[in-house]
Design a protein around this motif. Structure first.
Motif, PDB file in Angstrom:
ATOM      1  N   GLY A 251      53.836  33.402  20.856  1.00 42.56           N
ATOM      2  CA  GLY A 251      52.901  32.556  20.138  1.00 42.56           C
ATOM      3  C   GLY A 251      52.664  33.101  18.746  1.00 42.56           C
ATOM      4  N   GLN A 252      51.553  32.693  18.134  1.00 43.22           N
ATOM      5  CA  GLN A 252      51.253  33.071  16.767  1.00 43.22           C
ATOM      6  C   GLN A 252      49.933  33.819  16.693  1.00 43.22           C
ATOM      7  N   ARG A 253      49.920  34.906  15.910  1.00 42.81           N
ATOM      8  CA  ARG A 253      48.705  35.688  15.704  1.00 42.81           C
ATOM      9  C   ARG A 253      48.182  35.473  14.286  1.00 42.81           C
ATOM     10  N   TYR A 254      46.853  35.343  14.195  1.00 41.66           N
ATOM     11  CA  TYR A 254      46.196  35.265  12.891  1.00 41.66           C
ATOM     12  C   TYR A 254      45.111  36.339  12.845  1.00 41.66           C
ATOM     13  N   ASP A 255      45.192  37.205  11.851  1.00 39.33           N
ATOM     14  CA  ASP A 255      44.201  38.262  11.684  1.00 39.33           C
ATOM     15  C   ASP A 255      43.004  37.683  10.933  1.00 39.33           C
TER      16      ASP A 255
END
Length: 289
Positions: A251-255
């Motif tokens: 999936g995608q990670r956003y900090d």
């Protein structure tokens, strides 16, 4: 090997959010919204999707728990119910008696200390830790993916995500052993290794499934990197004594603890929406020429 079911999750929400001042003077950073949902709600829903039944919020001094949990003032609740809209970030969680639980971190001594503050509630059970400012977007959710892996291998399972070699000094890093699909054996953990010394580019993106023995290690742990009690240092002491794996997120990670990452999350999730996506996409094209 007996694998105890995972029922509890710790959400450290004691941080002051200084990188988002002055916004966080009036609002806890966990309540900052990505499109129209608070960060803490994304994290709680992710935990619920992984089967979590009891949530443990570790708050800090000066934080009012109702400001972190409630998403609507009392005066609007009847209207919200009538419209079938969510009232709090806890909606949809199959909670047991006594849940949710709030504990206080009296001093900002680091993530390891924040997790240790939940020791009495965790008891002798495995538990998850989810950092709300790490927004993980995927189907199924990251915690569900991790729980499925945990149910196969037991022990400790932590999130793993590849980053650029130039960024490894910013994170806790996994020293990898054997791999099996998205599972990677963890042979060591290093907190923020100096540039050029990292054993891999696999960082830990704020998701953990841990055995309760880590609490006993945190009990007497000394300060580590940054002068704080580091969860990474405590986990490292479990390696070799218990199964320990990293699980790579699909999936995608956003900090969202970073301003740029927070803006990216808003844009990405807005573009993915059927209701506002077309309008936002058209605006972005115009803005970017």
């Amino acid at each position: 090997m007996t694998i105890k079911p995972l029922r509890k999750a710790v959400f450290p929400v004691a941080g002051l959010g200084t990188r988002f001042l002055p916004a966080t003077k009036s609002m806890p950073k966990e309540m900052l919204t990505v499109v129209d949902k608070p960060l803490i709600q994304y994290a709680v829903e992710e935990g619920a999707g992984g089967g979590i039944e009891q949530i443990i919020f570790v708050t800090g001094r000066g934080k009012v728990r109702s400001r972190i949990i409630s998403t609507s003032p009392t005066s609007s609740r009847a209207t919200m119910r009538a419209r079938g809209k969510s009232l709090t970030v806890l909606d949809g969680i199959r909670q047991k008696p006594g849940s949710p639980v709030y504990v206080r971190q009296q001093e900002p001594l680091g993530l390891g200390h924040a997790v240790w503050c939940a020791r009495d509630i965790v008891g002798d059970e495995p538990f998850a830790v989810l950092l709300p400012d790490e927004l993980m977007v995927g189907k199924p959710g990251f915690m569900k993916q991790m729980v499925e892996a945990y149910n196969k291998v037991g022990g400790n399972v932590i999130g793993a995500l590849e980053v650029a070699d130039s960024e490894t000094d910013k994170y806790g890093i996994i020293s990898p052993g054997a791999t099996d699909g998205r599972l990677t054996e963890v042979t060591a953990l290093i907190e923020k290794p100096a540039k050029g010394t990292s054993p891999s580019n696999l960082m830990i993106p704020g998701r953990y499934i841990l055995q309760p023995e880590v609490m006993r290690i945190l009990e007497g742990q000394e300060k580590g990197a940054g002068g704080e009690i580091q969860l990474t240092d405590a986990m490292a002491q479990l390696i070799g004594n218990q199964p320990f794996h990293g699980f790579t997120f699909d999936g995608q990670r956003y900090d969202c603890g970073d301003k740029a990452g927070y803006i990216q999350a808003n844009l990405a999730l807005a573009l993915a929406r059927d209701d506002i996506g077309p309008v936002v996409r058209a605006f972005a094209k115009t803005l970017l020429g």
